[in-house]
Design a protein around this motif. Structure first.
Motif, short mmCIF file in Angstrom:
data_model
loop_
_atom_site.label_atom_id
_atom_site.label_comp_id
_atom_site.label_asym_id
_atom_site.label_seq_id
_atom_site.Cartn_x
_atom_site.Cartn_y
_atom_site.Cartn_z
N GLU A 70 60.19 71.01 63.32
CA GLU A 70 60.91 69.92 62.65
C GLU A 70 61.19 68.78 63.64
O GLU A 70 61.05 67.61 63.31
N GLN A 71 61.58 69.12 64.86
CA GLN A 71 61.86 68.12 65.88
C GLN A 71 60.60 67.34 66.26
O GLN A 71 60.64 66.15 66.48
N GLU A 72 59.46 68.07 66.34
CA GLU A 72 58.21 67.41 66.71
C GLU A 72 57.71 66.50 65.60
O GLU A 72 56.99 65.54 65.87
N LEU A 107 59.54 64.56 63.77
CA LEU A 107 60.37 63.36 63.64
C LEU A 107 59.79 62.19 64.35
O LEU A 107 59.12 61.93 65.12
N ARG A 110 61.84 73.69 66.20
CA ARG A 110 60.97 72.94 67.12
C ARG A 110 59.93 72.11 66.37
O ARG A 110 59.68 70.95 66.71
#
Length: 131
Positions: free
Chosen positions: A127-129, A131, A125
Motif C-alpha cells: 500500500e505504501q509503495e 502511493l 508495504r
C-alpha cells in the motif's frame, strides 16, 4: 484439540500393544503389562480402541520415540525376568505424550499468527509503495 490423560493413555496402550506384539509378546503378556484384559488388547490391536490418539502419537516423532523406548524397556525387563509394575512407567509416558500432543495445536496457531503478521506487513508495504 487438547487431549486428556484418559484418551492419551488409551493411545499409549494401543501403541504399546502394537510395539510389544512386534517384540513377540503374547496377547496375555501384553494384557498383563498394560493391566488390562486380553480382550481389551484385541480391541487395541484391531484399532477399535485408542486408534485416533495412537495415530496422532505416531505423527509426532518425539511421542512415537517415547512409546518405542517404553516398549524396549518393558521387553528388557521381561527378558531379565523382572516382575515390576509397569503402570507407573506407562502413566509417566502418557503424561509426557499428553504434554506434546496438547502443545501441537498451539504451535500451529502461533505459526498462523506469525504468518498473518507477515501478510499484514506485506500488505502495508505494498500500500505504501502504491502511493
Amino acid at each position: 484439540m487438547l487431549a486428556n490423560i484418559e484418551s492419551v493413555l488409551a493411545g499409549v496402550r494401543a501403541m504399546l500393544a502394537e510395539e510389544l506384539g512386534h517384540r513377540n509378546f503374547t496377547q496375555r503378556d501384553v494384557a498383563k503389562v498394560l493391566g488390562i484384559t486380553p480382550s481389551a488388547v484385541t480391541l487395541y490391536a484391531r484399532g477399535r480402541r485408542g486408534k485416533k490418539l495412537a495415530d496422532r502419537i505416531r505423527s509426532l516423532h518425539e511421542s512415537s520415540l517415547i512409546a518405542r523406548e517404553l516398549a524396549d524397556q518393558i521387553a528388557d525387563r521381561k527378558r531379565r525376568g523382572e516382575q515390576i509394575d509397569e503402570f507407573p512407567l506407562i502413566l509417566d509416558a502418557a503424561y509426557r505424550i499428553m504434554r506434546l500432543v496438547s502443545q501441537e495445536p498451539r504451535r500451529e496457531i502461533k505459526l498462523k499468527q506469525r504468518d498473518d503478521r507477515h501478510l499484514d506487513l506485506l500488505r502495508a508495504r505494498i500500500e505504501q509503495e502504491q502511493l
